[in-house]
Design a protein around this motif. Structure first.
Motif, short mmCIF file in Angstrom:
data_model
loop_
_atom_site.label_atom_id
_atom_site.label_comp_id
_atom_site.label_asym_id
_atom_site.label_seq_id
_atom_site.Cartn_x
_atom_site.Cartn_y
_atom_site.Cartn_z
N SER A 124 0.60 -1.18 0.00
CA SER A 124 0.26 0.22 -0.05
C SER A 124 0.74 1.31 0.10
N VAL A 125 2.04 1.12 0.08
CA VAL A 125 2.76 2.45 -0.20
C VAL A 125 2.63 2.91 -1.53
N THR A 126 2.15 2.01 -2.37
CA THR A 126 1.59 2.44 -3.76
C THR A 126 0.31 3.57 -3.75
N LYS A 127 -0.31 3.66 -2.76
CA LYS A 127 -1.46 4.59 -2.63
C LYS A 127 -0.89 5.97 -2.66
N SER A 128 0.35 6.12 -2.12
CA SER A 128 0.78 7.69 -2.15
C SER A 128 1.19 8.21 -3.52
N PRO A 129 1.72 7.29 -4.37
CA PRO A 129 2.00 7.94 -5.89
C PRO A 129 0.58 8.11 -6.41
N VAL A 130 -0.55 7.02 -6.26
CA VAL A 130 -1.72 7.31 -7.05
C VAL A 130 -2.30 8.69 -6.54
N ALA A 131 -2.24 8.78 -5.09
CA ALA A 131 -3.02 9.86 -4.50
C ALA A 131 -2.42 11.22 -5.21
N ALA A 132 -1.17 11.33 -5.39
CA ALA A 132 -0.35 12.31 -5.92
C ALA A 132 -0.90 12.52 -7.42
N GLN A 133 -0.98 11.30 -8.06
CA GLN A 133 -1.30 11.54 -9.47
C GLN A 133 -2.61 12.17 -9.67
N MET A 134 -3.67 11.92 -8.52
CA MET A 134 -4.99 12.44 -8.57
C MET A 134 -4.79 13.92 -8.49
N MET A 135 -3.83 14.40 -7.46
CA MET A 135 -3.73 15.59 -7.15
C MET A 135 -3.35 16.48 -8.51
N GLN A 136 -2.52 15.92 -9.37
CA GLN A 136 -2.11 16.35 -10.62
C GLN A 136 -3.25 16.77 -11.34
N LEU A 137 -4.15 15.95 -11.36
CA LEU A 137 -5.37 16.19 -12.23
C LEU A 137 -6.23 17.08 -11.57
N VAL A 138 -6.32 17.10 -10.29
CA VAL A 138 -6.86 18.27 -9.78
C VAL A 138 -6.28 19.56 -10.20
N ALA A 293 -4.19 -8.14 -8.48
CA ALA A 293 -5.44 -8.27 -7.56
C ALA A 293 -5.39 -6.85 -6.88
N GLY A 294 -4.23 -6.15 -7.04
CA GLY A 294 -3.97 -4.72 -6.45
C GLY A 294 -3.64 -3.68 -7.05
N PRO A 295 -4.14 -3.31 -8.26
CA PRO A 295 -3.71 -2.20 -9.15
C PRO A 295 -3.95 -0.91 -8.51
N THR A 296 -3.25 -0.11 -8.13
CA THR A 296 -3.22 1.03 -7.35
C THR A 296 -2.93 0.94 -6.03
N THR A 297 -3.40 -0.29 -5.19
CA THR A 297 -3.41 -0.45 -4.07
C THR A 297 -2.18 -1.31 -3.59
N GLY A 298 -1.48 -1.82 -4.48
CA GLY A 298 -0.17 -2.45 -4.30
C GLY A 298 0.46 -2.96 -5.61
N SER A 299 0.77 -2.14 -6.53
CA SER A 299 1.28 -2.46 -7.92
C SER A 299 2.72 -2.34 -7.92
N ILE A 300 3.29 -1.38 -7.02
CA ILE A 300 4.53 -1.15 -7.42
C ILE A 300 5.50 -2.21 -6.81
#
Length: 405
Positions: A124-138, A293-300
């Motif tokens: 789940s450390v993957t979640k932080s890059p995903v959240a950062a990518q969401m903020m880029q879209l914002v 089983a974990g795209p964006t939740t545990g992919s890295i």
């Protein structure tokens, strides 16, 4: 993903941030700001609003090696961490104003020692890059944090999003149950299965709690955010992140986003298993089943140095604005938007922890010392939040690594 073991950690980990807010504000003085990406949305109340994210605290990290004395101290701390985890194979990196250090200890597999180049699954450390990518879209105006999530999901998904907003998905307040507990049972035994989004959503019970009312750590939130990113951009998550996104930086060559990208040797295998046994998982970390089983939740999958370089770029404001970082670090119910105080109670930090079959990971930015620390293990550790404590204490204790207020 697979963070059943650390949900209690999330519930306790962020209490120190608001108490330290004045200190963090001092550390952030003089840093540049840009327009608040959430300015057109409903923001948390002033009592919930964190002070400006201390990007300036991480401006003085040095790429030069640390002194021999500090290197020995950090290696001793890592050895202690491994011993406390029953001899786990580990790799760690410290980036600080006093210099850069990486070390390793233990077995990568049934015959080889862990090296500093070894890739580990980070859950789940993957979640932080995903959240950062969401903020880029914002920031780009492609969506707003308080828009309903279903506005940006594929019409054919046919899933009850509970009226949750983007912010509520990112902050674990959607009221949508977690698919992971039902899934985790099969991952260790059926390592060759390729999971689809439909498979995972079918595991989720129909019950919902009202969105925005309670914190409930659920990997489902970030599974849905993957589809938000893809729907808004018209590209896969990996394409968005690599092409101008949050993974478009130097220094992260050993960081791969599974299953689109594959890990490469050297690798620290889950539970230091034999290479022959690991290959039954089709070459992913820990297996193709976990990778799908974990795209964006545990992919890295990554080595510690590449992951530390990502966190350095993130916390110093090179990927998203200081205002976006502040929004992510506004902790409500002990969690922000893909961030929490992962070093609580022994240090102040912004970061994330994770677990997967045979792995745990910890990554954080420590504003008091201006350091970034990453610790990776190929054996499950019961106290994930406490795992890097010897290394964190060592990094925080050196007065020469501290930033000038």
């Amino acid at each position: 993903m697979g963070d059943i073991e650390i949900q209690d950690l999330y519930a306790a980990s962020c209490r120190r941030l608001l108490a330290l807010s004045l200190v963090l504000l001092v550390a952030a003085c003089g840093s540049s700001t840009s327009a608040d990406p959430a300015a057109t949305t409903t923001s948390p109340s002033p009592s919930e609003r964190a002070e400006a994210f201390p990007v300036a605290a991480f401006a003085n990290i040095s790429a030069d090696p640390v002194s021999e004395e500090r290197s020995e101290e950090f290696q001793a701390a890592l050895n202690e961490m491994s011993e406390q985890a029953g001899g786990a194979g580990m790799s760690a990196t410290v980036l600080s104003p006093a210099g850069t250090w990486s070390g390793a200890v233990g077995k990568a597999d049934s015959g080889r020692d862990v090296g500093i180049g070894d890739q580990f699954a980070i859950g789940s450390v993957t979640k932080s890059p995903v959240a950062a990518q969401m903020m880029q879209l914002v920031e780009a105006g492609r969506l707003r944090l308080d828009d309903p999530a279903d506005r940006y999901l594929p019409a054919g998904l046919n899933f009850d999003t509970n009226g949750a907003t983007i912010r509520q998905l990112m902050g674990m307040r959607s009221g949508i149950p977690n698919y992971w507990p039902e899934l985790e049972v099969t991952l260790a035994t059926d390592r060759q299965r390729v999971w689809t989004t439909a498979d995972m959503l079918a595991l989720i019970p129909a019950e919902r709690t009202p969105a925005g009312t309670t914190f409930d750590y659920s990997d489902t939130n970030y599974l849905l955010l993957q589809h938000v990113i893809e729907q808004v951009s018209g590209r896969t998550v990996v394409q968005v992140m690599r092409d101008g996104g949050v993974l478009n930086i130097d220094g992260i060559e050993r960081l791969v986003y599974q299953p689109d990208e594959r890990p490469t040797a050297p690798m620290a295998l889950p539970d230091a298993m034999s290479p022959a046994e690991w290959k039954k998982g089709r070459g992913y970390l820990p297996s193709i089943a976990s990778a799908t089983a974990g795209p964006t939740t545990g992919s890295i999958a990554t080595n510690s140095l590449s992951l530390a370089h990502w966190w350095q770029a993130f916390c110093s404001g090179k990927l998203i604005s200081q205002d976006s970082l502040t929004t992510m670090a506004t902790f409500v119910d002990e969690y922000g938007l893909g961030l929490f105080d992962v070093a609580d109670p022994y240090a102040a930090s912004f970061g994330h922890a994770g677990s997967d079959i045979g792995y745990v990971s910890w990554a954080g930015c420590l504003p008091d010392s201006g350091s970034v620390i990453v610790a990776l293990s190929n054996r499950v550790v019961e106290d994930i939040g406490g795992m890097p404590r010897p290394l964190v204490v060592a990094a925080e204790s050196d007065a020469t690594t501290r930033t000038t207020p």
